[in-house]
Every structure is written in C-alpha cells, then in structure tokens.
Design an enzyme around this catalytic site. Structure first.
Site, PDB file in Angstrom:
ATOM      1  CB  SER A  93      -0.800  -0.225   1.171  1.00 38.38           C
ATOM      2  OG  SER A  93      -0.074   0.294   2.565  1.00 38.38           O
ATOM      3  CE  LYS A  94      -0.664   5.901  -3.118  1.00 36.07           C
ATOM      4  NZ  LYS A  94       0.640   6.470  -3.534  1.00 36.07           N
ATOM      5  NE  ARG A  95       0.568   0.292   5.620  1.00 35.29           N
ATOM      6  CZ  ARG A  95       0.968  -0.894   5.893  1.00 35.29           C
ATOM      7  NH1 ARG A  95       2.345  -1.834   5.811  1.00 35.29           N
ATOM      8  NH2 ARG A  95       0.085  -2.930   5.451  1.00 35.29           N
ATOM      9  N   GLY A 113       5.422   3.803   0.053  1.00 29.74           N
ATOM     10  CA  GLY A 113       6.025   4.234  -0.792  1.00 29.74           C
ATOM     11  C   GLY A 113       5.653   3.915  -2.386  1.00 29.74           C
TER      12      GLY A 113
END
Ligand code: GLU
Ligand code: ZN
Length: 476
Positions: free
Chosen positions: A246-248, A250
């Site tokens: 996911s986004k976290r 990167g």
C-alpha cells in the site's frame, strides 16, 4: 483476422478506474498480456466503470496511458458504462425466471438486516414480498435493487483454479446478493460475468482477492445457462514487511515509477518475476524475450514481495543496455532543468549521460545531479576551492596544462599530458590531476576526469582553467 487473433485464448484485464494503476494491477495486466502474446491469443482491456460514485474518467485515462507506457497493447477495449443496456437485459431475464428478485430495502434497512442474520448476510426479506407490499413500496417512491437468489445449500461449494487446484468453501458467506443497484447500474460480480461471457473470455487470470467472488460468478453463469471460463488467481503483492502493498510502502503506482525515472521495460521485467519463476533463474529480460519464455507452469502462487531496491537494480541493468540515442530519449524528460541551450547538442548530451548514468539507479536522479550539471555549466569556485588551488604546485600545474593542451582533447590523451606536466614539475601525477579536477568541476570527486574533459571539449577545458587562473590572480 490478424495472426494475433487467430488463436483461441482470450484473456482480459479489467481494472476499475478508481485510482492510479497499481503495481498489483499492472502485474495482473502483464501476465494476461504475456500469456495472450505467447499463445497468439487476444488481450481484452475492459474498464469496469459502472460504479458511478467511485469511477473517474481521468483514472481510466491514466490507466490506459500507464499500460501504453509499459508497452502492454490491447486488442479490444470496452467501457462497461457503455454497456448498461446489455446488463439490464440479462437482469430482466433472471427476474422473469425467478432467479432474482426486487429488493426495496433502504441501505439503513439492509444494514439492520445484516446484523440480524449471521452477521454479514442479507436475510432475504424481500424474496417473498406480496403484490400488495410491492405496490406500497413503489407508491412510497422506492426504487428496487435486484438481488440474486442464493439457496443455502449452494454455499457449500468449490471450483477448480487452474493455478491452485481445487478451492472449496465450507460455507461461503453471502446472502442473496445485489446484481443491479437501484440506480440501474450493475454490480461488479454481475457485469463481470455478463462481459466475460459476451466477450468470449476463455480464462480469467486475476488476483487472489477475487477468489471468494468466483463461486458467486459461477452461480450466475449457471443461472443463465452458460459455461463459465476457467479461473486462476495470482498471489497478492506484499510490501517488504509482508503486509499488503500500500501507499505506506512508497511508490506503488506505475505513474509514480514512471515519474521517478524507471524504464518501462525494467518495470515489466521486474513485475514479470513477481509470481513467475524464470527459466534458469535468469533475472534480466527484454519484453520480447519474456513473451517467448512465459508459461503458466512457471507461475507460482506464493505471496510476492515488492522490493524497490531490487527494481532499482533491474533498472540499472536495463539502463546500461540502452544505446546512446535510447538513453537520450528516455532521459529527456529529466533534463529540462538544464535548459534548452544545454540540450541542443545531442551528441554532447549523450556523452554526458553515458558518463553519469552508470552511477544512478533511476533517471529521476539526473534532476539536479551535480556531476551532470558541471558538464553544462561552469562551476562556481568557492573560497575553499580557490584556497586549495592557490597552493603549489597547483597554479603552475594549471598554467602548464593550459599551454600544453592539444587541439582536441581525447580520453586517452589526458593521462600522458598530466604525466608529462607532473614530470616537468617534479611532482606526483595526482598533484596535477587534482587541481585540474577542481578547476573544471569545482569539486574534489566525480566521474573519471579524462571523460569529463572529453565531454567538455578543448575549448571549454581551456576556458575553465583560464577562469580559475584569473580568480587566483585576483585573490593574490
Ligand atoms: N474490476 C475488478 C478489479 O479491478 C476486476 C476483477 C476481475 O478481474 O474480475 O478488481
Ligand atoms: Zn429487501
């Protein structure tokens, strides 16, 4: 019919345009594309944009653009939003045959009913509405959704996955599910079945998170009297912490990777290895080679970790394979900051890139890169550099170099020249190389000096040495 379409394999990639193209989606697209191209089959692209609240035109366009950039060309393109009549027609058929029914419950009522029945399943409240009740709801102005009838005994079910073998469900958690929403648009499971059938899809290859949708889809095929396609489910892609990517973690969208300066073929190469084990463990592949080598029996369903460092390594390998012209074209968007004047001399830019690129992982690292900048703009020689240059034998060495500079300066020519000057001054070659580097680049380290001289050319080398000497003169 073109040769490409003469095979009978028909596969599809069916993204929902609710965001950017994720690496997980890109991997699904890639595997379908490789398979279709390998088998001479057809690769269908279907934009699943019937969820009006969540779909956006710009995301659909972004996905198309990202696929184009990756080189994943499609043979047919459909938008589900342009096919609503088709879904409505089949919905009506299921309604007429008693395989689906109108549900008048409001979202609040449904939520309340879910709570009452095994936690998550609609309890079938509207299955047996009388004509009377129907009329009352209609008079209230309620618009019905259409629910598919799921008999309890069907929930113990199984299907054969062509990658995983038999997948069975003790009891699938689902009540009678909605196939058409009250606004007249189909839900994913319904539109997907209608389209996979209408589009003649032979194999559905998608991600693991759709495994529990598969039985529902198979029931719809059965209700319509159709033969379902074969289903296969790829593993999920995880972040380095082994949680869902996911986004976290990167950069996780193709757009971001593009903006960071990864080459499309490096992304394709790396994604291919996420769930496909290449013959011989070979790691670097051109797209054409992947098509030749791809086979389903090498697809593995264990979870795959998206490792940005590994992707960078693959990117470096592909960068090193580019011709000068290819490098120039790929790097061009990352060179704007140098200004149009600097970019006019394509030959020089290519030489400069060939010098700097071996030490970077992504083309984005060219932006503001000091090693590159100094090849196009003379350095500012700061106080510390001038102080160093004022110490013998530096000024003398620079003067002699300037006098002795040959007309054209070649990579091979620099070393003998420096050694000669060092010999005349009775110092070590380093004591001539170092001031020259400082005068030319303003810094103590960087790419090989002979190559820097070659890129700058004789005129510019002479100009920079002269400039350094002038500054030393003034400072005295
Ligand atoms: N639109 C669905 C998704 O993006 C497609 C799933 C499928 O391939 O059936 O997840
Ligand atoms: Zn209802």
């Amino acid at each position: 019919m073109s040769e490409r379409n003469s095979g009978k394999l028909r596969v599809r990639f069916a993204p929902s345009p609710t965001g950017f193209l994720h690496v997980g989606g890109a991997r699904t697209a890639l595997f379908n594309w490789l398979w279709a191209r390998r088998e001479g089959g057809t690769f269908v692209l279907r934009i699943e944009d019937t969820d009006l609240a969540r779909s956006e035109r710009r995301f659909a366009e972004g996905i198309l653009e990202a696929l184009r950039w990756l080189g994943l060309d499609w043979d047919e393109l459909y938008y589900q939003s342009e096919r609503l009549e088709i879904y409505r027609r089949y919905a009506q058929r299921l309604l007429d045959e008693g395989k689906a029914y109108h549900c008048f419950c409001t979202p609040e009522e449904v939520a309340a009913r879910l709570g009452r029945n095994r936690g998550l399943e609609y309890d079938g409240h509207c299955r047996g509405l009388s004509e009377e009740e129907r009329r009352r709801y209609l008079e209230e102005g309620r618009k019905p959704a259409l629910r598919f009838v799921v008999p309890e005994e069907k929930k113990h079910t199984s299907f054969r996955d062509f990658l995983r073998g038999e997948i069975s469900f003790e009891r699938l958690t689902t009540g009678d599910f909605v196939i058409m929403k009250s606004d007249g648009t189909p839900t994913y499971n319904f539109a997907c079945v209608i389209d996979d059938h209408e589009m003649g899809i032979t194999h559905v290859l998608r991600a693991e998170d759709h495994i529990s949708n598969t039985p529902k889809q198979i029931w719809i095929y059965e209700a319509l009297g159709w033969e379902p396609p074969e289903f296969g489910h790829l593993s999920m892609i995880l972040g380095p912490d082994r949680r869902k990517l996911s986004k976290r973690h990167g950069a996780t969208s193709v757009e971001e990777l593009r903006a960071q300066g990864f080459l499309p073929k490096a992304v394709v190469n790396y994604l291919a290895t996420l769930g496909w084990s290449p013959p011989g463990g070979r790691e670097i592949w051109e797209p054409e080679e992947l098509i030749q080598a791809f086979s389903l029996d090498r697809v593995v369903t264990s979870p795959q970790v998206f490792d940005l460092e590994k992707l960078k390594w693959v990117n470096r390998k592909h960068l090193s394979r580019l011709s000068g012209k290819e490098l120039f074209d790929a790097a061009r968007p990352f060179l704007e900051w140098l200004g149009g004047e600097a970019l006019r001399d394509e030959g020089k830019v290519i030489k400069a890139l060939e010098l700097v690129v071996p030490s970077i992982s992504t083309l984005g690292e060219l932006v503001g890169n000091p090693d590159l900048e100094v090849l196009f703009r003379p350095p500012e020689l700061d106080g510390a550099v001038l102080e160093e240059l004022s110490r013998p034998p530096a000024p003398e060495a620079l003067e002699r170099l300037l006098e002795a500079l040959p007309d054209a300066i070649s990579r091979e020519g620099l070393k003998p020249l420096v050694h000669r000057v060092a010999g005349e001054l009775g110092v070590r070659p380093r004591e001539v190389f170092h001031p020259l580097r400082l005068a030319l680049t303003g810094r103590g380290k960087g790419p090989e000096l002979a190559s820097i001289c070659e890129v700058l050319g004789r005129e510019e080398v002479a100009r920079r040495i002269r400039k350094a000497l002038e500054l030393l003169e003034k400072g005295r």
